[in-house]
Motif scaffolding. Structure first.
Motif, short mmCIF file in Angstrom:
data_model
loop_
_atom_site.label_atom_id
_atom_site.label_comp_id
_atom_site.label_asym_id
_atom_site.label_seq_id
_atom_site.Cartn_x
_atom_site.Cartn_y
_atom_site.Cartn_z
N PHE A 103 6.43 48.09 -45.19
CA PHE A 103 5.14 48.56 -45.26
C PHE A 103 5.00 49.79 -44.97
N PHE A 104 5.79 50.53 -44.17
CA PHE A 104 5.75 51.99 -44.23
C PHE A 104 6.35 52.63 -45.59
N LEU A 105 7.32 52.05 -46.04
CA LEU A 105 7.86 52.58 -47.44
C LEU A 105 6.51 52.46 -48.55
N ALA A 106 5.81 51.01 -48.27
CA ALA A 106 4.96 51.05 -49.47
C ALA A 106 3.66 52.09 -49.27
N GLN A 107 3.36 52.42 -48.00
CA GLN A 107 2.27 53.55 -47.65
C GLN A 107 2.81 54.74 -48.09
N ALA A 108 4.08 55.11 -47.70
CA ALA A 108 4.93 56.61 -48.14
C ALA A 108 4.69 56.57 -49.77
N ALA A 109 5.09 55.63 -50.42
CA ALA A 109 4.99 55.55 -51.73
C ALA A 109 3.64 55.90 -52.61
N SER A 110 2.72 54.95 -51.84
CA SER A 110 1.37 55.50 -52.29
C SER A 110 0.90 56.68 -52.06
N ILE A 111 1.06 57.32 -50.93
CA ILE A 111 0.97 58.83 -50.66
C ILE A 111 1.59 59.55 -51.79
N ILE A 112 3.03 59.48 -51.96
CA ILE A 112 3.62 60.41 -53.03
C ILE A 112 3.01 59.98 -54.47
N GLY A 113 2.77 58.83 -54.75
CA GLY A 113 2.20 58.67 -56.05
C GLY A 113 0.71 59.21 -56.27
N HIS A 114 0.02 59.10 -55.28
CA HIS A 114 -1.48 59.77 -55.31
C HIS A 114 -1.16 61.42 -55.61
N TYR A 115 -0.31 62.09 -54.80
CA TYR A 115 -0.04 63.35 -54.87
C TYR A 115 0.59 63.79 -56.28
N GLN A 116 1.59 62.75 -56.58
CA GLN A 116 2.03 63.13 -57.98
C GLN A 116 1.28 63.23 -59.22
N ASP A 117 0.30 62.23 -59.19
CA ASP A 117 -0.60 61.93 -60.19
C ASP A 117 -1.64 63.03 -60.30
N LEU A 118 -2.12 63.66 -59.07
CA LEU A 118 -3.06 64.56 -58.87
C LEU A 118 -2.61 65.87 -59.49
N SER A 119 -1.37 66.13 -58.88
CA SER A 119 -0.66 67.50 -59.03
C SER A 119 0.17 67.67 -60.33
N LYS A 120 0.73 66.45 -60.78
CA LYS A 120 1.90 66.31 -61.74
C LYS A 120 3.01 67.00 -61.60
N ALA A 121 3.01 67.49 -60.21
CA ALA A 121 4.49 67.86 -59.71
C ALA A 121 5.41 66.72 -59.29
N GLU A 122 6.56 66.70 -59.77
CA GLU A 122 7.52 65.88 -59.15
C GLU A 122 8.69 66.36 -58.34
N THR A 123 8.14 66.74 -57.23
CA THR A 123 8.90 67.24 -56.23
C THR A 123 9.59 66.05 -55.28
N TYR A 124 8.76 65.31 -55.10
CA TYR A 124 9.08 63.94 -54.51
C TYR A 124 9.52 62.76 -55.33
N ALA A 125 9.83 62.96 -56.64
CA ALA A 125 10.09 62.10 -57.57
C ALA A 125 11.14 60.98 -57.06
N ALA A 126 12.27 61.79 -56.54
CA ALA A 126 13.46 60.70 -56.27
C ALA A 126 13.04 59.71 -55.14
N SER A 127 12.32 60.19 -54.12
CA SER A 127 11.95 58.97 -53.07
C SER A 127 10.93 58.16 -53.64
N PHE A 128 9.81 58.63 -54.48
CA PHE A 128 9.04 57.80 -54.94
C PHE A 128 9.80 56.83 -55.89
N GLN A 129 10.57 57.25 -56.71
CA GLN A 129 11.24 56.28 -57.55
C GLN A 129 12.05 55.13 -56.82
N ALA A 130 12.85 55.72 -55.66
CA ALA A 130 13.70 54.93 -55.04
C ALA A 130 12.80 53.73 -54.52
N VAL A 131 11.90 54.14 -53.45
CA VAL A 131 11.10 53.09 -52.90
C VAL A 131 10.25 52.31 -54.07
#
Length: 130
Positions: free
Chosen positions: A55-83
């Motif tokens: 559950f934590f991982l799903a929520q964290a991935a959603s937060i990262i996904g929202h950030y990446q889509d809005l900013s187009k920055a892939e700073t957290y891409a490795a974590s996002f992809q892994a989860v």
């Protein structure tokens, strides 16, 4: 969960009201920095514990996904992809095709599954995968 819902509201608000996009982007960056902090959430470095933290991982991935889509920055891409890969790989293998958030309770929570599916959909949309 509150952070995940907040990130969704910020993301959708920025898409609906572009004039507030910069403020939403700044708040989303704060959320993603907070949720990805390995000192605060050591589960990021303890992949053998991920089954207990779906559950934590799903929520964290959603937060990262929202950030990446809005900013187009892939700073957290490795974590996002892994989860996203973890959730996508393990959901079909879990009992009843559901992820169990708290194995000690033996309960299945459909909302937890919905959060995982949403996180996977953000990943797939961003990276144009399935």
């Amino acid at each position: 969960m509150l952070a995940g819902l907040s990130s969704m509201a910020l993301y959708r608000g920025a898409k609906t009201f572009p004039e507030f996009s910069n403020r939403a982007h700044s708040l989303l960056r704060d959320l993603v920095d907070w949720v990805s902090d390995t000192r605060r959430f050591p589960v990021w470095t303890q992949r053998n514990q991920w089954a207990r933290q779906s559950f934590f991982l799903a929520q964290a991935a959603s937060i990262i996904g929202h950030y990446q889509d809005l900013s187009k920055a892939e700073t957290y891409a490795a974590s996002f992809q892994a989860v996203a890969e973890y959730l996508g790989r393990n959901m079909p293998r879990s009992p009843y095709k559901m992820l169990v958030s708290r194995p000690v309770e033996y309960l299945i929570r459909p909302a937890d599954n919905a959060a995982a599916l949403y996180a996977i959909s953000l990943h797939d949309r961003f990276y144009a995968t399935q």
